[in-house]
Design a protein around this motif. Structure first.
Motif: not given
Length: 207
Positions: A71-73, A119-120, A139-143, A184-185
């Motif tokens: 994910p960090e990439a 990103v989920s 995306l998750d809630d924060e994203g 809404g992600g």
């Protein structure tokens, strides 16, 4: 005195050679059962073909669905400037703040606004109301909140500064333009993708 000839005896017609001895039992019920069995087999076979055909006609969705392996990439970065053909096949490194796309475009990029930890799901899909493939991101809630704010700002800008690059391990996978805020992600990337294009883009993002 002449002997009288007995009158002829009439009975039901017989199919096949005459049967000697006891009267032959009618095969009507057996024939009827056989015909009904054959009809049932045909109906079941047709039903199976129709079912398979209907399944084939359904739109193909969720062909690739997974999270980024690193994910960090994965980075979401605003595009500040584009330079077509600014990168060659021999380019091995880009100056700080820039990255190359697969088409040879050099992108000058802003700071990282979001990364792949939010990103989920990434999926290549063919929407039922569309003839071209897309890449969907969830995306998750924060994203979702960050992405809505980010896209609201980008939508007010002119090209190429309304583009948002998805950078994976220093390379731009795609840099779609943002036309409006995306709440809404649920993010959909469209670019007249073929199935192969969409699946490759999804695979590039997930690593």
């Amino acid at each position: 005195m002449s002997q009288q000839t007995p009158p002829p005896q009439y009975g039901p017609p017989q199919y096949g050679p005459p049967y000697a001895g006891q009267p032959k039992r009618s095969r009507g019920p057996l024939i009827l059962i056989g015909v009904l069995g054959l009809v049932l087999i045909v109906v079941l076979a047709i039903g199976a073909v129709v079912l398979l055909r209907n399944n084939d006609d359904k739109p193909a969705v969720d062909k690739v669905a997974t999270r980024p392996s690193t994910p960090e990439a994965v980075q979401f970065r605003p595009v500040l400037k584009t330079e077509p053909n600014g990168c060659s096949a021999s380019t091995t490194a880009s100056p700080d703040g820039t990255a190359c796309g697969s088409d040879g475009t050099r992108y000058t990029l802003g700071t990282v606004a979001l990364d792949g930890t939010h990103v989920s799901k990434v999926e290549a899909a063919l929407p039922s109301n569309n003839s071209t493939w897309v890449v969907n991101l969830t995306l998750d809630d924060e994203g979702s909140k960050s992405f809505e704010q980010l896209t609201a700002g980008l939508a007010t800008k002119t090209p190429p500064q309304n583009q948002l690059a998805i950078v994976v391990r220093g390379k731009v996978v795609t840099a779609p333009a943002v036309m409006s805020a995306i709440p809404g992600g649920k993010v959909q990337i469209s670019s007249n993708f073929t199935r192969a294009d969409a699946e490759k883009t999804a695979a590039d993002i997930t690593g």
